[in-house]
Design an enzyme around this catalytic site. Structure first.
Site, mmCIF file in Angstrom:
data_model
loop_
_atom_site.group_PDB
_atom_site.id
_atom_site.type_symbol
_atom_site.label_atom_id
_atom_site.label_comp_id
_atom_site.label_asym_id
_atom_site.label_seq_id
_atom_site.Cartn_x
_atom_site.Cartn_y
_atom_site.Cartn_z
ATOM 1 N N GLY A 118 0.821 -1.192 0.000
ATOM 2 C CA GLY A 118 0.000 0.000 0.000
ATOM 3 C C GLY A 118 0.862 1.252 0.000
ATOM 4 O O GLY A 118 1.990 1.238 0.479
ATOM 5 N N GLY B 29 1.562 5.213 1.319
ATOM 6 C CA GLY B 29 1.435 5.780 2.657
ATOM 7 C C GLY B 29 2.598 5.417 3.562
ATOM 8 O O GLY B 29 2.637 5.840 4.716
ATOM 9 N N HIS B 30 3.551 4.611 3.037
ATOM 10 C CA HIS B 30 4.721 4.216 3.825
ATOM 11 C C HIS B 30 5.993 4.869 3.307
ATOM 12 O O HIS B 30 7.095 4.404 3.607
ATOM 13 C CB HIS B 30 4.903 2.691 3.783
ATOM 14 C CG HIS B 30 3.693 1.910 4.157
ATOM 15 N ND1 HIS B 30 3.043 2.099 5.350
ATOM 16 C CD2 HIS B 30 2.992 0.952 3.497
ATOM 17 C CE1 HIS B 30 2.001 1.280 5.398
ATOM 18 N NE2 HIS B 30 1.948 0.588 4.282
ATOM 19 N N LYS C 259 5.505 -8.161 2.289
ATOM 20 C CA LYS C 259 5.243 -7.979 3.718
ATOM 21 C C LYS C 259 4.060 -8.872 4.110
ATOM 22 O O LYS C 259 3.094 -8.992 3.356
ATOM 23 C CB LYS C 259 4.933 -6.512 4.020
ATOM 24 C CG LYS C 259 6.085 -5.586 3.623
ATOM 25 C CD LYS C 259 5.933 -4.173 4.143
ATOM 26 C CE LYS C 259 4.741 -3.434 3.587
ATOM 27 N NZ LYS C 259 4.746 -3.325 2.105
ATOM 28 N N ASP D 280 -1.515 -8.427 0.778
ATOM 29 C CA ASP D 280 -0.245 -8.444 0.050
ATOM 30 C C ASP D 280 0.113 -9.864 -0.375
ATOM 31 O O ASP D 280 0.510 -10.115 -1.512
ATOM 32 C CB ASP D 280 0.890 -7.869 0.921
ATOM 33 C CG ASP D 280 0.715 -6.380 1.159
ATOM 34 O OD1 ASP D 280 -0.165 -6.023 1.957
ATOM 35 O OD2 ASP D 280 1.437 -5.579 0.547
ATOM 36 N N HIS E 38 -0.355 0.592 9.295
ATOM 37 C CA HIS E 38 -1.522 0.955 8.493
ATOM 38 C C HIS E 38 -2.558 1.714 9.292
ATOM 39 O O HIS E 38 -3.734 1.703 8.966
ATOM 40 C CB HIS E 38 -2.164 -0.301 7.892
ATOM 41 C CG HIS E 38 -1.253 -1.019 6.975
ATOM 42 N ND1 HIS E 38 -0.447 -2.037 7.400
ATOM 43 C CD2 HIS E 38 -0.976 -0.828 5.666
ATOM 44 C CE1 HIS E 38 0.277 -2.465 6.364
ATOM 45 N NE2 HIS E 38 -0.021 -1.756 5.321
#
Lengths: 213, 354
Positions: B75, B77-78, B126, B131, B240
């Site tokens: 995703g 946002g990391h 991950k 995922d 998250h």
């Protein structure tokens, strides 16, 4: 179940998921990562677009295209899970422009099997399965009881399925999650309704609504 | 031009498309965040190939004949993970999904086709349900295309019990170590099986634990994922925005460093006299001054235990949007891991030796 009803179901599901996006996202914020509503809305919106540009010959082809689109557009766990379920449903249906209520029921169960095989969840794990499994059982029971003749049989079975999905969804509240992102919360996942079970109920309710008209 | 002048078009009440002031972020529209950030990444780093159609970021010189292609994704946002780790000595491609949503199989297959130089690819995944599923589906599809696919599953977060009662330990801070060290081996020309085996070895040698002081706000949700009182912290959070394993009273940094380090060493011991790579990572909204303060505490504790910090990183590498918080990662290192850690790397977020 014909192409028109298959399209009407997915259309109704897209409408319901769009209307409930906020609600699904709030449920997901409590025990997940706040993206379930947005992802489901994006996925079923893409299904609507894909179907608008296609001329599937039978309901099987409609669901296979829907499943493939969900896998390609949603991401996360819900994309592969719902996508695989719809693809398995599509592939399980016999060829032809129309399939009977019993064949459609067998297709729904094939979808559940695909979802369980991919996700490994059992009833009680606080997932989609907690709404989906009782819905398929209720559908089959209704057909056995009332017969599956014509669209009336399918409509009654779909109504039973939606009711059981709602009950299964509400029953996820006291459960502790054992699969997916909510499982990281341990006991803190107790007391929240599972967002996946909620979207599953919306999809079965959309089926009941589409079949009733 | 007087920019302070009142707009002349008074009386126009309908909102401009994309102008939704509800979310206090530097964005145009929640739906466009990932794509528009990739446009910016491409503009800032012309040495990367950013394919907006497929939503993948690829090393400019890929594919290189005979070199294993390293692919990761997850995703968005990391940031800087994963796109910020694409380049020489690290990843060949990154597949950013929507915010906190894993990428779809199509992206991952497109990345494999873009970087496979005939030696196959290695997926670095991950351990999150979504995922794992999407990379698994992609591995089957890439296999159908004749691309050899190996996988490394990263599950370093020891805050989660690895049991039948959970989806297993999450992949967090150690992902960067796996990508750096396996990337260095791939750069040397090792085969896919060896690169994957080394990645797995780095994961097994690593453990992480994270603490959050605030929740984060996804652009789509527009409000924090959970409410956290001023004097409390979430212990054992993931990346998250989900709540942690438990909530506790906020404590001094020294006690927090002790608590996280003890959890890590209980799960993955490092003996006196051994080497470690230590990362104090910010989750997005914690200033470096606090991260360095924490690093000082961790370094002191490890020194007392006789563990040598052979290498370290302090900064924001594996983040969770605007979450205030930190994660600590400790990797028990040996000479081979340290040699590969020191090998040249040139990516937007990590660069040394070149």
């Amino acid at each position: 179940m014909d192409v028109a009803l298959a399209r009407a179901w997915l259309d109704a599901a897209a409408d319901a998921l769009a209307a409930r996006t906020e609600e699904l996202t709030s449920l997901d914020a409590a025990i997940g990562d706040s993206d379930h509503g947005v992802n489901m809305n994006r996925g079923f919106g893409a299904v609507r677009t894909a179907l608008a540009g296609a001329s599937p010959a039978g309901p099987g082809a409609v669901f296979t295209l829907a499943g493939t689109t969900l896998v390609s557009k949603v991401g996360g766990a819900s994309g592969p899970l719902y996508g695989s379920a719809f693809r398995a449903l599509g592939k399980a249906l016999p060829e032809g422009a129309e399939v009977d209520a019993a064949a459609f029921g067998a297709g729904l169960r094939a979808g559940l099997d695909a979802l369980v095989k991919l996700g490994g969840a059992a009833p009680g794990d606080k997932t989609i399965v907690d709404a989906y499994a009782p819905a398929v059982d209720a559908y089959d029971a209704a057909l056995r009881e009332h017969g599956g003749d014509g669209d009336g049989g399918l409509a009654a079975a779909a109504r039973a399925a939606a009711g059981a999905a709602a009950e299964g969804m509400r029953a996820t509240v006291p459960l502790q999650a054992r699969k997916g992102r909510a499982s990281y919360l341990g006991e803190r996942s107790i007391g929240h309704q599972d967002p996946g079970a909620t979207s599953t109920w919306l999809i079965f309710q959309a089926l009941a609504d589409a079949a009733a008209t | 031009m007087d920019l302070r002048r009142e707009p002349v078009r008074a009386g126009v009440t309908s909102p401009t498309p994309g102008r939704e002031p509800a979310v206090k972020k530097f964005i145009n529209h929640p739906d466009a965040v990932v794509r528009e950030a990739l446009v910016g990444l491409a503009a800032a780093h012309p040495d990367l190939r950013v394919d907006l159609e497929q939503q993948i970021v690829v090393r400019a010189e890929a594919p290189r004949a005979g070199k294993v292609g390293l692919i990761s994704g997850g995703g968005s946002g990391h940031e800087p993970m994963h796109a910020g780790f694409v380049g020489l000595g690290m990843l060949d491609a990154a597949c950013p999904g929507e915010v906190f949503t894993s990428p779809v199989p199509d992206q991952i297959v497109a990345a494999a086709k873009a970087v496979d130089g005939g030696a196959g690819v290695v997926h670095i995944v991950k351990n999150y349900t979504g995922d794992v599923m999407n990379f698994q589906m992609a591995a089957e599809l890439s296999g159908d295309e004749g691309i050899e696919v190996h996988s490394v599953l990263v599950d370093d977060d020891v805050a989660v019990e690895d049991s039948t009662w959970t989806a297993g330990r999450r992949g967090t801070g150690a992902t960067m170590l796996v990508e750096k060290i396996a990337g260095a081996l791939a750069e040397e020309g090792a085969d896919a099986a060896a690169v994957a085996a080394l990645g797995t070895r780095v994961n097994e040698a690593s453990a992480s634990f994270a603490i959050a002081l605030t929740a984060c706000t996804t652009p789509a949700a527009g409000r924090p994922g959970f409410e956290l009182p001023e004097d409390e912290m979430e212990v054992g959070v993931g990346i998250h925005g989900e709540p942690g394993r438990r909530r506790e009273q906020l404590r001094p940094a020294r006690e927090i460093a002790t608590m996280t380090l003890e959890a890590i060493l209980a799960a993955k011991p490092v003996a006196a006299g051994e080497d470690a790579i230590v990362v104090v990572n910010g989750l997005g909204a914690t200033p470096l001054i606090e991260l360095y303060l924490l690093y000082g505490e961790v370094a002191g504790l490890l020194e007392s235990a006789g563990v040598r910090i052979a290498r370290n990183l302090v900064g924001n590498y594996v983040t969770s949007l605007d979450m205030a918080g930190m994660s600590l990662t400790v990797c028990r290192a040996d000479p081979e891991l340290l040699r590969l850690w020191d090998a040249p790397v040139r990516t937007p977020a990590l660069r040394w030796g070149v």
